[in-house]
Design a protein around this motif. Structure first.
Motif, PDB file in Angstrom:
ATOM      1  N   UNK A 172      23.040   2.095  13.107  1.00  0.00           N
ATOM      2  CA  UNK A 172      24.114   1.398  13.822  1.00  0.00           C
ATOM      3  C   UNK A 172      24.744   2.307  14.873  1.00  0.00           C
ATOM      4  N   UNK A 173      24.894   3.583  14.538  1.00  0.00           N
ATOM      5  CA  UNK A 173      25.458   4.530  15.500  1.00  0.00           C
ATOM      6  C   UNK A 173      24.567   4.623  16.740  1.00  0.00           C
ATOM      7  N   UNK A 174      23.259   4.726  16.526  1.00  0.00           N
ATOM      8  CA  UNK A 174      22.317   4.794  17.649  1.00  0.00           C
ATOM      9  C   UNK A 174      22.381   3.518  18.493  1.00  0.00           C
ATOM     10  N   UNK A 175      22.502   2.376  17.831  1.00  0.00           N
ATOM     11  CA  UNK A 175      22.603   1.096  18.539  1.00  0.00           C
ATOM     12  C   UNK A 175      23.841   1.060  19.429  1.00  0.00           C
ATOM     13  N   UNK A 176      24.996   1.468  18.874  1.00  0.00           N
ATOM     14  CA  UNK A 176      26.250   1.450  19.644  1.00  0.00           C
ATOM     15  C   UNK A 176      26.231   2.478  20.774  1.00  0.00           C
ATOM     16  N   UNK A 177      25.636   3.642  20.520  1.00  0.00           N
ATOM     17  CA  UNK A 177      25.542   4.683  21.562  1.00  0.00           C
ATOM     18  C   UNK A 177      24.670   4.202  22.714  1.00  0.00           C
ATOM     19  N   UNK A 178      23.524   3.560  22.377  1.00  0.00           N
ATOM     20  CA  UNK A 178      22.645   3.017  23.416  1.00  0.00           C
ATOM     21  C   UNK A 178      23.366   1.940  24.224  1.00  0.00           C
ATOM     22  N   UNK A 179      24.136   1.100  23.532  1.00  0.00           N
ATOM     23  CA  UNK A 179      24.898   0.048  24.208  1.00  0.00           C
ATOM     24  C   UNK A 179      25.933   0.653  25.146  1.00  0.00           C
TER      25      UNK A 179
END
Length: 200
Positions: A172-179
């Motif tokens: 989830x952290x990677x998803x939010x960082x990419x976003x």
């Protein structure tokens, strides 16, 4: 006597380099000589993801497994877990990620909260709460799906344990960082497009 003279000359040269206002430039090859050489070389992204997953798993181990019995309901558990994850992210995880970067700010695009000061700490705590809520909802969706397939609504097929919890948090952290990086890029490109028009 001759050896001490050589040492003095070397020390004098090092002091002169430090006193000079201009920082001497060194090639990447020269800098790599002083880095520890490992047999297994991991890409920088893989190292960062492992660090994030490990620290989140440690939070699950010490907080959820260690204090879970002493906390009241699920809201209390999620709140304490989220605050702990935010604190660990700000004080440990992000500092370790900054420590392993080869050049200053090289790993900044892999962090969600990049500012400095006290505000960063509180933003990381809020962000930790968001991550924990997302992971909790994901566990519920997975368990509900398995229960629907098996036809056993009372079972809890996927329990919370540190490795999977850490992996979900990292995901989830990677998803939010990419976003965030995607939105930052769009804003930057929009600003660059608007600049020539404002000059005219």
């Amino acid at each position: 006597m001759e050896q001490s003279k050589k040492n003095y000359e070397l020390n004098s040269e090092a002091v002169a380099d430090l006193v000079r206002e201009e920082t001497p430039e060194y090639s990447q090859e020269e800098l790599n000589k002083y880095r520890s050489q490992r047999k297994i070389k991991l890409p920088e992204l893989a190292k960062v993801l492992l660090i994030k997953a490990w620290f989140a798993g440690a939070v699950c181990y010490f907080i959820l497994w260690g204090l879970g019995f002493y906390l009241g309901g699920i809201i209390d558990i999620l709140f304490v877990l989220g605050v702990a994850l935010g604190m660990v992210t700000d004080l440990l995880t992000n500092n370790v990620i900054r420590f392993i970067e080869k050049t200053p700010e090289a790993n900044a695009p892999l962090l969600m909260i990049r500012g400095k000061g006290v505000g960063r700490f509180f933003l990381n705590v809020v962000y930790g709460l968001v991550i924990v809520i997302c992971v909790y909802l994901l566990y519920n969706v997975i368990n509900l799906t398995i229960n629907t397939i098996t036809g056993n609504p009372d079972a809890v097929p996927l329990g919370v344990e540190p490795v999977l919890f850490g992996t979900f948090c990292m995901g989830f952290d990677l998803l939010f960082v990419r976003l965030r990086n995607f939105l930052d890029r769009i804003l930057r490109e929009t600003r660059e497009k608007l600049r020539p028009q404002s000059r005219k």
